[in-house]
Design an enzyme around this catalytic site. Structure first.
Site, PDB file in Angstrom:
ATOM      1  N   LYS A 113       0.807  -1.225   0.000  1.00 44.53           N
ATOM      2  CA  LYS A 113       0.000   0.000   0.000  1.00 44.53           C
ATOM      3  C   LYS A 113       0.847   1.285   0.000  1.00 44.53           C
ATOM      4  CE  LYS A 113      -4.356  -1.725   1.875  1.00 44.53           C
ATOM      5  NZ  LYS A 113      -5.398  -1.537   2.890  1.00 44.53           N
ATOM      6  N   ASP A 133     -10.455   2.841   1.518  1.00 44.92           N
ATOM      7  CA  ASP A 133     -10.792   2.352   2.861  1.00 44.92           C
ATOM      8  C   ASP A 133     -11.468   3.472   3.665  1.00 44.92           C
ATOM      9  OD1 ASP A 133      -9.851  -0.254   2.617  1.00 44.92           O
ATOM     10  OD2 ASP A 133      -7.825   0.280   3.261  1.00 44.92           O
ATOM     11  N   ALA A 137      -5.474   0.330   8.776  1.00 48.74           N
ATOM     12  CA  ALA A 137      -6.912   0.566   8.803  1.00 48.74           C
ATOM     13  C   ALA A 137      -7.254   1.666   9.825  1.00 48.74           C
ATOM     14  CB  ALA A 137      -7.658  -0.722   9.139  1.00 48.74           C
TER      15      ALA A 137
HETATM   16  P1  NAP Z   1      -2.204  -3.809  10.625  1.00 47.65           P
HETATM   17  O1  NAP Z   1      -1.660  -2.594   9.960  1.00 47.65           O
HETATM   18  O2  NAP Z   1      -1.394  -5.065  10.664  1.00 47.65           O
HETATM   19  O3  NAP Z   1      -2.600  -3.396  12.139  1.00 47.65           O
HETATM   20  C1  NAP Z   1      -3.063  -4.357  13.057  1.00 47.65           C
HETATM   21  C2  NAP Z   1      -3.596  -3.642  14.292  1.00 47.65           C
HETATM   22  O4  NAP Z   1      -4.163  -4.604  15.173  1.00 47.65           O
HETATM   23  C3  NAP Z   1      -2.523  -2.887  15.080  1.00 47.65           C
HETATM   24  O5  NAP Z   1      -3.110  -1.737  15.632  1.00 47.65           O
HETATM   25  C4  NAP Z   1      -2.170  -3.914  16.164  1.00 47.65           C
HETATM   26  O6  NAP Z   1      -1.605  -3.336  17.327  1.00 47.65           O
HETATM   27  C5  NAP Z   1      -3.540  -4.457  16.471  1.00 47.65           C
HETATM   28  N1  NAP Z   1      -3.519  -5.748  17.157  1.00 47.65           N
HETATM   29  C6  NAP Z   1      -3.136  -6.954  16.643  1.00 47.65           C
HETATM   30  N2  NAP Z   1      -3.260  -7.916  17.585  1.00 47.65           N
HETATM   31  C7  NAP Z   1      -3.729  -7.306  18.718  1.00 47.65           C
HETATM   32  C8  NAP Z   1      -4.063  -7.764  20.027  1.00 47.65           C
HETATM   33  N3  NAP Z   1      -3.946  -9.052  20.358  1.00 47.65           N
HETATM   34  N4  NAP Z   1      -4.551  -6.875  20.924  1.00 47.65           N
HETATM   35  C9  NAP Z   1      -4.695  -5.561  20.584  1.00 47.65           C
HETATM   36  N5  NAP Z   1      -4.374  -5.065  19.364  1.00 47.65           N
HETATM   37  C10 NAP Z   1      -3.904  -5.927  18.445  1.00 47.65           C
HETATM   38  O7  NAP Z   1      -3.596  -4.247   9.963  1.00 47.65           O
HETATM   39  P2  NAP Z   1      -4.689  -3.282   9.272  1.00 47.65           P
HETATM   40  O8  NAP Z   1      -4.449  -3.244   7.810  1.00 47.65           O
HETATM   41  O9  NAP Z   1      -4.757  -1.995  10.030  1.00 47.65           O
HETATM   42  O10 NAP Z   1      -6.029  -4.133   9.487  1.00 47.65           O
HETATM   43  C11 NAP Z   1      -6.609  -4.298  10.783  1.00 47.65           C
HETATM   44  C12 NAP Z   1      -7.861  -5.147  10.675  1.00 47.65           C
HETATM   45  O11 NAP Z   1      -8.841  -4.466   9.887  1.00 47.65           O
HETATM   46  C13 NAP Z   1      -7.624  -6.487   9.951  1.00 47.65           C
HETATM   47  O12 NAP Z   1      -8.370  -7.479  10.626  1.00 47.65           O
HETATM   48  C14 NAP Z   1      -8.189  -6.270   8.564  1.00 47.65           C
HETATM   49  O13 NAP Z   1      -8.695  -7.479   8.000  1.00 47.65           O
HETATM   50  C15 NAP Z   1      -9.329  -5.306   8.863  1.00 47.65           C
HETATM   51  N6  NAP Z   1      -9.660  -4.458   7.707  1.00 47.65           N
HETATM   52  C16 NAP Z   1     -10.926  -4.565   7.205  1.00 47.65           C
HETATM   53  C17 NAP Z   1     -11.300  -3.744   6.148  1.00 47.65           C
HETATM   54  C18 NAP Z   1     -12.692  -3.857   5.618  1.00 47.65           C
HETATM   55  O14 NAP Z   1     -12.928  -3.433   4.497  1.00 47.65           O
HETATM   56  N7  NAP Z   1     -13.630  -4.395   6.378  1.00 47.65           N
HETATM   57  C19 NAP Z   1     -10.401  -2.825   5.590  1.00 47.65           C
HETATM   58  C20 NAP Z   1      -9.115  -2.756   6.134  1.00 47.65           C
HETATM   59  C21 NAP Z   1      -8.758  -3.586   7.196  1.00 47.65           C
HETATM   60  P3  NAP Z   1       0.009  -3.196  17.475  1.00 47.65           P
HETATM   61  O15 NAP Z   1       0.389  -1.954  16.736  1.00 47.65           O
HETATM   62  O16 NAP Z   1       0.218  -3.094  18.938  1.00 47.65           O
HETATM   63  O17 NAP Z   1       0.622  -4.436  16.872  1.00 47.65           O
END
Ligand code: NAP
Length: 248
Positions: A47, A84, A109
């Site tokens: 991205k 997004d 996200a």
């Molecule tokens: P990312 O950049 O990898 O970020 C992951 C986030 O989750 C970070 O803030 C991380 O915190 C946190 N996290 C992971 N495990 C955790 C735990 N056990 N306890 C508390 N916090 C935790 O991923 P992303 O791209 O932002 O995506 C995040 C989620 O949104 C994913 O599940 C993705 O599938 C979903 N999403 C959905 C859509 C949609 O269209 N519905 C669009 C985008 C994303 P740390 O920084 O502390 O590691």
């Protein structure tokens, strides 16, 4: 989802998965327009590179610092957007103008959702993250407020990946501190049944916005950008639900 949308509108287009290693990303993208592609969705880990390779970018993509949609116009050049943010706002289905919001998560996200809420006029956006430094960095860059602990708000968004796996424990998100939000959106989605966060929000009396709707709406914005045609949302919803594996 995209294939079903093209078919429903009688468009002779196809949507193809292209696994691309990071070292070949730019070369691959530059070859796509000449191969008949009109655009691309881009996901982790590309991205940031998608924004860098573009000749033009939307305010959302620039502010968020990442792009999930590339478009190859007739006039040449590559345009980058981040749907997004707009997809989240469309799924929210109400203006957050003047509202107090809490975003859980400061990954890609969380960044898109925080920017979208602020751009749409939210009065206050608090950001909590498991790793506090990341929340501080995001809040500082976008003009939000980093918080050490989750706190009550009218609109709460789960932008962490907690809930993605069946064994995930949502108490890691500090839900007991959140009171009774009016609206709760979980970006995590499932084929059937509620995510743990959505289940908690329903019990707390919130209007729940599901991650699947956000997925459909961000895809719909990409679809419109490429085709110039109104996306068939119901067709996309049905197709998306059918494509998600039951264990996610
Ligand atoms: P990312 O950049 O990898 O970020 C992951 C986030 O989750 C970070 O803030 C991380 O915190 C946190 N996290 C992971 N495990 C955790 C735990 N056990 N306890 C508390 N916090 C935790 O991923 P992303 O791209 O932002 O995506 C995040 C989620 O949104 C994913 O599940 C993705 O599938 C979903 N999403 C959905 C859509 C949609 O269209 N519905 C669009 C985008 C994303 P740390 O920084 O502390 O590691």
């Amino acid at each position: 989802m995209m294939g079903a949308a093209f078919a429903a509108l009688g468009l002779d287009w196809s949507y193809t998965k292209l696994p691309v290693p990071p070292e070949l990303f730019e070369e691959t993208v530059r070859a796509l327009p000449g191969s008949g592609y009109r655009g691309a969705n881009v996901t982790i880990p590309h991205k940031l590179a998608a924004l860098r390779v573009a000749d033009r970018s939307s305010p959302a993509a620039r502010a968020i610092g990442a792009a999930n949609t590339l478009s190859f116009g007739d006039g040449g050049g590559i345009e980058a957007d981040n749907t997004d943010a707009g997809g989240f706002l469309a799924a929210l289905d109400e203006s957050p103008s003047g509202a107090r919001a809490l975003v859980l998560g400061a990954g890609g996200a969380g960044r898109a959702v925080t920017w979208a809420l602020l751009d749409a006029g939210a009065a206050d956006v608090a950001v909590w993250n498991r790793s506090p430094a990341r929340a501080r960095e995001l809040a500082g860059a976008l003009g939000a407020r980093a918080v050490e602990r989750p706190e009550p708000a009218e609109i709460v968004v789960n932008a962490t990946s907690v809930g993605l796996h069946a064994e995930d424990d949502p108490t890691q998100l500090g839900l007991a501190r959140l009171g009774e939000p009016r609206v709760a959106c979980d970006l995590v989605y499932r084929a059937a049944g509620q995510t743990p966060f959505a289940g908690w929000a329903t019990r707390a009396g919130a209007r729940v916005v599901e991650g699947l709707e956000v997925l459909v709406r961000q895809g719909a914005l990409s679809f419109r950008r490429w085709t110039g045609v109104d996306p068939p949302l119901d067709v996309m919803r049905t197709a998306a639900r059918g494509e998600i594996s039951p264990d996610t």
